[in-house]
Write a protein that holds these residues in place. Structure first.
Motif, PDB file in Angstrom:
ATOM      1  N   ALA A  83       0.829  -1.213   0.000  1.00 60.04           N
ATOM      2  CA  ALA A  83       0.000   0.000   0.000  1.00 60.04           C
ATOM      3  C   ALA A  83       0.858   1.255   0.000  1.00 60.04           C
ATOM      4  O   ALA A  83       0.587   2.218  -0.739  1.00 60.04           O
ATOM      5  N   GLU A  84       1.923   1.266   0.821  1.00 58.69           N
ATOM      6  CA  GLU A  84       2.780   2.454   0.917  1.00 58.69           C
ATOM      7  C   GLU A  84       3.539   2.691  -0.381  1.00 58.69           C
ATOM      8  O   GLU A  84       3.621   3.825  -0.874  1.00 58.69           O
ATOM      9  N   SER A  85       4.099   1.640  -0.960  1.00 55.93           N
ATOM     10  CA  SER A  85       4.846   1.821  -2.208  1.00 55.93           C
ATOM     11  C   SER A  85       3.903   2.210  -3.344  1.00 55.93           C
ATOM     12  O   SER A  85       4.295   2.960  -4.252  1.00 55.93           O
ATOM     13  N   ASN A  86       2.651   1.741  -3.290  1.00 58.17           N
ATOM     14  CA  ASN A  86       1.677   2.131  -4.315  1.00 58.17           C
ATOM     15  C   ASN A  86       1.320   3.615  -4.182  1.00 58.17           C
ATOM     16  O   ASN A  86       1.215   4.337  -5.180  1.00 58.17           O
ATOM     17  N   ARG A  87       1.156   4.097  -2.942  1.00 58.73           N
ATOM     18  CA  ARG A  87       0.874   5.526  -2.728  1.00 58.73           C
ATOM     19  C   ARG A  87       2.024   6.385  -3.260  1.00 58.73           C
ATOM     20  O   ARG A  87       1.816   7.404  -3.919  1.00 58.73           O
ATOM     21  N   MET A  88       3.248   5.948  -2.957  1.00 64.03           N
ATOM     22  CA  MET A  88       4.406   6.696  -3.459  1.00 64.03           C
ATOM     23  C   MET A  88       4.453   6.671  -4.991  1.00 64.03           C
ATOM     24  O   MET A  88       4.780   7.681  -5.633  1.00 64.03           O
ATOM     25  N   ALA A  89       4.140   5.533  -5.580  1.00 68.57           N
ATOM     26  CA  ALA A  89       4.165   5.410  -7.035  1.00 68.57           C
ATOM     27  C   ALA A  89       3.192   6.382  -7.692  1.00 68.57           C
ATOM     28  O   ALA A  89       3.481   6.946  -8.754  1.00 68.57           O
ATOM     29  N   LEU A  90       2.036   6.594  -7.070  1.00 67.74           N
ATOM     30  CA  LEU A  90       1.061   7.535  -7.621  1.00 67.74           C
ATOM     31  C   LEU A  90       1.613   8.963  -7.630  1.00 67.74           C
ATOM     32  O   LEU A  90       1.389   9.723  -8.577  1.00 67.74           O
ATOM     33  N   VAL A  91       2.344   9.324  -6.583  1.00 71.73           N
ATOM     34  CA  VAL A  91       2.961  10.654  -6.555  1.00 71.73           C
ATOM     35  C   VAL A  91       3.998  10.778  -7.670  1.00 71.73           C
ATOM     36  O   VAL A  91       4.052  11.790  -8.381  1.00 71.73           O
ATOM     37  N   LEU A  92       4.814   9.739  -7.845  1.00 71.43           N
ATOM     38  CA  LEU A  92       5.820   9.765  -8.908  1.00 71.43           C
ATOM     39  C   LEU A  92       5.159   9.867 -10.283  1.00 71.43           C
ATOM     40  O   LEU A  92       5.568  10.669 -11.130  1.00 71.43           O
ATOM     41  N   ALA A  93       4.132   9.034 -10.483  1.00 67.21           N
ATOM     42  CA  ALA A  93       3.463   9.022 -11.785  1.00 67.21           C
ATOM     43  C   ALA A  93       2.815  10.362 -12.090  1.00 67.21           C
ATOM     44  O   ALA A  93       2.781  10.801 -13.251  1.00 67.21           O
ATOM     45  N   ALA A  94       2.299  11.032 -11.053  1.00 65.91           N
ATOM     46  CA  ALA A  94       1.659  12.333 -11.261  1.00 65.91           C
ATOM     47  C   ALA A  94       2.645  13.381 -11.749  1.00 65.91           C
ATOM     48  O   ALA A  94       2.240  14.411 -12.283  1.00 65.91           O
ATOM     49  N   HIS A  95       3.922  13.111 -11.582  1.00 65.22           N
ATOM     50  CA  HIS A  95       4.945  14.065 -12.023  1.00 65.22           C
ATOM     51  C   HIS A  95       5.774  13.508 -13.173  1.00 65.22           C
ATOM     52  O   HIS A  95       6.932  13.888 -13.359  1.00 65.22           O
ATOM     53  N   GLY A  96       5.163  12.618 -13.936  1.00 64.08           N
ATOM     54  CA  GLY A  96       5.782  12.202 -15.185  1.00 64.08           C
ATOM     55  C   GLY A  96       6.678  10.999 -15.130  1.00 64.08           C
ATOM     56  O   GLY A  96       7.290  10.633 -16.137  1.00 64.08           O
ATOM     57  N   VAL A  97       6.795  10.341 -13.975  1.00 62.90           N
ATOM     58  CA  VAL A  97       7.632   9.146 -13.883  1.00 62.90           C
ATOM     59  C   VAL A  97       6.822   7.967 -14.419  1.00 62.90           C
ATOM     60  O   VAL A  97       5.701   7.719 -13.973  1.00 62.90           O
ATOM     61  N   GLY A  98       7.383   7.237 -15.375  1.00 64.46           N
ATOM     62  CA  GLY A  98       6.668   6.116 -15.976  1.00 64.46           C
ATOM     63  C   GLY A  98       7.582   5.263 -16.809  1.00 64.46           C
ATOM     64  O   GLY A  98       8.806   5.276 -16.640  1.00 64.46           O
ATOM     65  N   HIS A  99       7.016   4.505 -17.723  1.00 66.97           N
ATOM     66  CA  HIS A  99       7.758   3.529 -18.517  1.00 66.97           C
ATOM     67  C   HIS A  99       8.981   4.148 -19.177  1.00 66.97           C
ATOM     68  O   HIS A  99       8.896   5.186 -19.838  1.00 66.97           O
ATOM     69  N   GLY A 100      10.117   3.486 -18.981  1.00 67.96           N
ATOM     70  CA  GLY A 100      11.350   3.936 -19.609  1.00 67.96           C
ATOM     71  C   GLY A 100      12.053   5.071 -18.915  1.00 67.96           C
ATOM     72  O   GLY A 100      13.093   5.530 -19.369  1.00 67.96           O
ATOM     73  N   THR A 101      11.507   5.528 -17.785  1.00 68.18           N
ATOM     74  CA  THR A 101      12.096   6.674 -17.082  1.00 68.18           C
ATOM     75  C   THR A 101      13.160   6.202 -16.089  1.00 68.18           C
ATOM     76  O   THR A 101      12.876   5.372 -15.237  1.00 68.18           O
ATOM     77  N   ALA A 108       8.363   1.685  -5.254  1.00 67.89           N
ATOM     78  CA  ALA A 108       7.432   2.593  -5.929  1.00 67.89           C
ATOM     79  C   ALA A 108       7.891   2.906  -7.344  1.00 67.89           C
ATOM     80  O   ALA A 108       7.072   3.030  -8.263  1.00 67.89           O
ATOM     81  N   VAL A 109       9.198   3.043  -7.528  1.00 64.72           N
ATOM     82  CA  VAL A 109       9.722   3.349  -8.863  1.00 64.72           C
ATOM     83  C   VAL A 109       9.340   2.248  -9.851  1.00 64.72           C
ATOM     84  O   VAL A 109       8.821   2.524 -10.945  1.00 64.72           O
ATOM     85  N   VAL A 110       9.577   0.975  -9.479  1.00 62.61           N
ATOM     86  CA  VAL A 110       9.279  -0.102 -10.429  1.00 62.61           C
ATOM     87  C   VAL A 110       7.770  -0.256 -10.633  1.00 62.61           C
ATOM     88  O   VAL A 110       7.331  -0.718 -11.696  1.00 62.61           O
ATOM     89  N   ARG A 111       6.971   0.141  -9.660  1.00 62.15           N
ATOM     90  CA  ARG A 111       5.513   0.082  -9.835  1.00 62.15           C
ATOM     91  C   ARG A 111       5.038   1.043 -10.927  1.00 62.15           C
ATOM     92  O   ARG A 111       4.008   0.814 -11.560  1.00 62.15           O
ATOM     93  N   THR A 112       5.764   2.113 -11.142  1.00 59.20           N
ATOM     94  CA  THR A 112       5.375   3.073 -12.192  1.00 59.20           C
ATOM     95  C   THR A 112       5.774   2.601 -13.581  1.00 59.20           C
ATOM     96  O   THR A 112       5.361   3.196 -14.577  1.00 59.20           O
ATOM     97  N   GLY A 113       6.589   1.548 -13.656  1.00 57.33           N
ATOM     98  CA  GLY A 113       7.139   1.128 -14.941  1.00 57.33           C
ATOM     99  C   GLY A 113       8.484   1.755 -15.234  1.00 57.33           C
ATOM    100  O   GLY A 113       9.113   1.446 -16.252  1.00 57.33           O
ATOM    101  N   ALA A 114       8.944   2.648 -14.348  1.00 57.36           N
ATOM    102  CA  ALA A 114      10.278   3.247 -14.491  1.00 57.36           C
ATOM    103  C   ALA A 114      11.323   2.266 -13.969  1.00 57.36           C
ATOM    104  O   ALA A 114      10.996   1.230 -13.379  1.00 57.36           O
ATOM    105  N   HIS A 115      12.593   2.584 -14.156  1.00 60.80           N
ATOM    106  CA  HIS A 115      13.657   1.751 -13.594  1.00 60.80           C
ATOM    107  C   HIS A 115      14.475   2.603 -12.618  1.00 60.80           C
ATOM    108  O   HIS A 115      14.767   3.769 -12.876  1.00 60.80           O
ATOM    109  N   TYR A 116      14.795   1.998 -11.481  1.00 58.00           N
ATOM    110  CA  TYR A 116      15.528   2.751 -10.462  1.00 58.00           C
ATOM    111  C   TYR A 116      17.027   2.679 -10.724  1.00 58.00           C
ATOM    112  O   TYR A 116      17.556   1.692 -11.242  1.00 58.00           O
ATOM    113  N   VAL A 117      17.703   3.775 -10.369  1.00 57.53           N
ATOM    114  CA  VAL A 117      19.148   3.912 -10.551  1.00 57.53           C
ATOM    115  C   VAL A 117      19.749   4.158  -9.173  1.00 57.53           C
ATOM    116  O   VAL A 117      19.751   5.282  -8.677  1.00 57.53           O
TER     117      VAL A 117
END
Length: 806
Positions: free
Chosen positions: A56-74, A92-101
């Motif tokens: 639940a917590e990582s999903n909430r964080m993912a929504l914040v990231l996605a709202a600011h343009g974080v997504g597939h290939g980011t 949360a990063v991988v939940r958006t489809g982005a990849h973490y660095v």
């Protein structure tokens, strides 16, 4: 497999069905559904998050990231500590489809900036304690647009009363340098009293050049009295403000004795606006060598806004002694890039910001590399403080925000990643002087996790202490393997992980069943246990060691302390998704040169080839290649190197597959397993980290005065260290060894620092005309090893992190 010995073909018969449609997000969600109430993340204090809460917590964080343009290939940079909220942010990063660095806090800023720049990362996640550092990184980046802050606690910061007491003690010092806030760092530059007096006179000149006759001057942070002593006899009125009540009482007595027009009051910088508002006809406000002690730029903006709003049109604010980040001075202090001030001025129409560099000869030592700023108050000032750029490093977006909080436009929507999307990008050492970014798909991680958890019977009751840095690929299994099985991670802060005794305590008191690290990390813990005579207990059942040579003595040492634990040696490459082989160590043959590499994992194949690309026979040394589902996508933004190291696989069961050229020497033995024989190139492994000697050489050669640099490994494979020989320009007159060491510390991570350095007039040359690396080894072995760098605080100073440097 045509051309391979039958035993090798049988060893490579690893094909096994796995869930090719799954992603690591699916693994985590399955664990949350099945084991929602079981612990997922623990700390020394107990359970921090269950699997259901973590999802639940990582999903909430993912929504914040996605709202600011974080997504597939980011690509999303992650600079965090080992804490529950930080793990949730990575997930949360991988939940958006982005990849973490992952970025290691122990890396120098220059290396972190290199990684972010090479990937053109526009988003960065940080923990609160790294806010100052991230501000500098983002301010120097042309790509970073959004900075997000995890909701965990910041590093301990003293309360206002405690800070006041600290400054009471500092300003009372008999040493004028200390009283003025200099020389607080015992390892830093030592200022002489006359240098500090020159600085006070310099500040006074800046103020007097802008002082209007008859107006008042207000000094914020006047505790030492040095600047006040220069100004008070020359202005109509001086109002001195400082956090130290004791300092202000001393100043009031001094002014009374001297008959000078000084009013001294105790207040903090964020209260100074009200104090300035009460001053009759204020003309200049000065903050001299003060802002580096502010907690962050948000605080600085607030102080400046209040002062600007309290001053009349045309009044000046002198901000003296600002430390630029590229000076390298006093990391941990608030350091401001020069262009930040124009951004401040843009928020106040008509505000003029004049940045004054220091002329050669103005001031000595580190003061020469700092700068001063003059702000001139405009006719109109907004009533409330203008917002900084949303999501900037000085005002990060909180990942703890509710769904859509602070989001531009419409509410966020998560689009789950697919198996071929990237899950992470981990940087490894590069021979060109720049790190290489290895990109790995979700499907490769799923294959690894399914194999590993089945083979080693990882279950929900398992607890693993999370030792590896997130920038080390061993952590990938910890995050997605253990959690994907419904097990739990015991998280220790980075500061505790650096202390083997703290790790030992956690290992034996929290029911840890699994250990995963490079060999050196585990042997350090074993040494503490042996020294204390403490029994390791029976909870630990598996010890996974990889990333470096596993000592032949490891099995006996483990059995003495953890008799119930089984030793597993693993191997592979970052370019092949963490591990791609393992070996259960039941006994050690005294004839072995090393612990065997073992056998390929499911859907992985190991080829040992001759220089012409044909398969080697049994017990015939050759070049090692890894193929199969574990192979990475390649090096991001480096097509040439990817093509060089990731080659078409002529033995693949399906067309289009590739094999990775590891650069290792190996052989398939007559016993049916793989033996690792060392490196082909100038790459070595030190304490589990794979290091390109070329990167160290390239960085050293950028140092002024260095003509050539050669790095070599020293010692036995199980106790490796690095040596560096440097040839000075012209053969002499170049930098000395301490200077080279200092230069490398600012550019390379700690694990890449040579322990032995020699500056030579010439380098030994072999009969072929090349540098004789073998001849360098004895020269470097005789070189002095550096002393351990230990920070010692001033006795009784009690300085909190916010005021530990000047």
């Amino acid at each position: 497999m045509t051309g391979f010995p039958p035993l090798v073909s049988a060893g490579n018969a690893t094909s096994r069905p796995y869930d090719t449609a799954a992603t690591v997000v699916d693994l985590l969600d399955r664990a949350a559904r099945t084991h929602g109430h079981r612990p997922a993340l623990r700390t020394a204090r107990g359970v921090a998050l269950t699997h259901g809460e973590l999802a639940a917590e990582s999903n909430r964080m993912a929504l914040v990231l996605a709202a600011h343009g974080v997504g597939h290939g980011t690509p999303v940079g992650v600079l965090v500590d080992h804490r529950p909220d930080c793990v949730a942010a990575i997930l949360a990063v991988v939940r958006t489809g982005a990849h973490y660095v992952p970025l290691d806090p122990r890396w120098p800023d220059r290396r972190i900036a290199q990684v972010l720049s090479s990937l053109r990362a526009t988003s960065l996640i940080t923990a609160p304690e790294f806010t100052r550092r991230v501000f500098e990184l983002a301010a120097g980046s042309e790509h970073i647009r959004h900075v997000f802050r995890t909701p965990g606690p910041a590093a301990p910061v003293a309360g206002l009363s405690e800070l006041a007491e600290v400054w009471d003690g500092i300003t009372a010092s008999d040493d004028i340098c200390v009283a003025a806030g200099f020389n607080l760092d015992r390892e830093g530059f030592r200022f002489a009293p006359e240098q500090v007096r020159d600085y006070a006179r310099h500040v006074a000149r800046l103020v007097l050049e802008r002082h209007r006759t008859g107006s008042a001057v207000v000094e914020i942070g006047a505790g030492s009295g040095l600047v006040a002593a220069e100004l008070a006899p020359k202005v109509a009125r001086l109002v001195a403000l400082d956090a130290s009540q004791a300092a202000m009482e001393r100043m009031a007595r001094w002014a009374d004795e001297q008959g000078l027009p000084v009013t001294a009051s105790a207040c903090f910088a964020h209260e100074a606006g009200r104090a300035v508002d009460d001053v009759e006809d204020p003309g200049v406000v000065v903050l001299a060598s003060v802002i580096q002690y502010f907690p962050d730029t948000g605080y600085l903006r607030g102080v400046l806004h209040d002062v600007i709003a309290a001053l009349p049109t045309g009044a000046a604010i002198v901000v003296a002694d600002v430390i630029p980040p590229d000076s390298g001075q006093f990391p941990g202090s608030l350091r401001i890039p020069q262009d930040w001030w124009q951004g401040l001025a843009d928020a106040y129409p008509g505000l003029r910001a004049e940045v004054l560099g220091r002329e050669p000869g103005d001031l000595a030592g580190p003061l020469a590399d700092r700068y001063d700023v003059i702000l001139t108050v405009p006719p109109e000032v907004p009533r409330s403080m203008p917002d900084a750029r949303t999501g900037s490093a000085e005002r990060p977006l909180p990942l703890a925000a509710t769904h859509g909080a602070g989001a531009p436009g419409t509410a966020a929507k998560l689009v789950p990643p697919g198996p071929d999307h990237l899950a992470y990008t981990i940087s490894t050492s590069g021979s060109t002087g720049a790190p290489k970014a290895v990109a790995v798909r979700h499907s490769s991680v799923v294959n690894l996790v399914e194999w590993f958890n089945r083979r080693h019977e990882v279950v929900p009751d398992d607890v693993m202490v999370q030792v590896a840095s997130f920038s080390f690929d061993l952590s990938v299994y910890d995050l997605f393997g253990v959690l994907g099985a419904g097990g739990s991670l015991l998280l220790l802060p980075d500061a505790d992980l650096a202390e083997p005794d703290r790790v030992r305590e956690a290992l034996v008191t929290h029911g840890v069943t699994l250990w995963n690290s490079a060999p050196a990390a585990f042997t350090a813990v074993l040494a503490f246990l042996r020294a204390s005579g403490e029994d390791g207990g029976t909870a630990l059942r598996r010890v996974f060691l990889s990333g470096d040579w596993v000592p032949l003595t490891a099995l006996d040492e483990l059995a003495r302390v953890f008799p119930a634990a089984r030793l597993v040696a693993l191997g592979g490459a970052t370019e092949a998704c963490v591990w791609s082989n393992d070996y259960m160590v039941e006994a050690v043959d005294p004839q072995w040169r090393s612990i065997p590499y073992g056998h390929p994992m499911q859907n992985a194949r190991y080829y040992v080839l001759r220089a012409d690309g044909t398969p080697c026979g049994l017990d015939e040394p050759g070049d090692l290649y890894i193929a199969g589902a574990c192979v990475a996508v390649g090096y991001l933004n480096d097509a040439a190197l990817t093509a060089e190291r990731f080659l078409p696989d002529p033995w693949a069961p399906r067309s289009g597959e590739r094999m990775y050229r590891t650069g290792d020497r190996a052989c398939w033995t007559g016993e049916g397993w793989i033996e690792f024989l060392g490196r082909l190139d100038h790459q070595v492994k030190i304490r589990g980290y794979r290091i390109e000697l070329g990167e160290i050489e390239q960085v050293a050669c950028r140092m002024p005065g260095v003509a050539e640099a050669v790095a070599v490994p020293l010692g036995q494979p199980t106790e490796r260290e690095l040596g560096l020989a440097v040839r000075a320009v012209g053969g002499n007159g170049g930098p000395d060894e301490p200077a080279v060491r200092s230069y490398l510390r600012a550019a390379l991570p700690e694990y890449m620092q040579p322990s032995r350095i020699r500056v030579l007039s010439t380098l030994p040359v072999s009969a072929t005309g090349k540098v004789d690396r073998a001849a360098l080894a004895p020269l470097l072995t005789a070189a002095n090893r550096p002393g351990r760098n230990v920070r010692v605080r001033a006795a009784g100073s009690g300085l909190p992190p916010a005021v530990s440097r000047s």
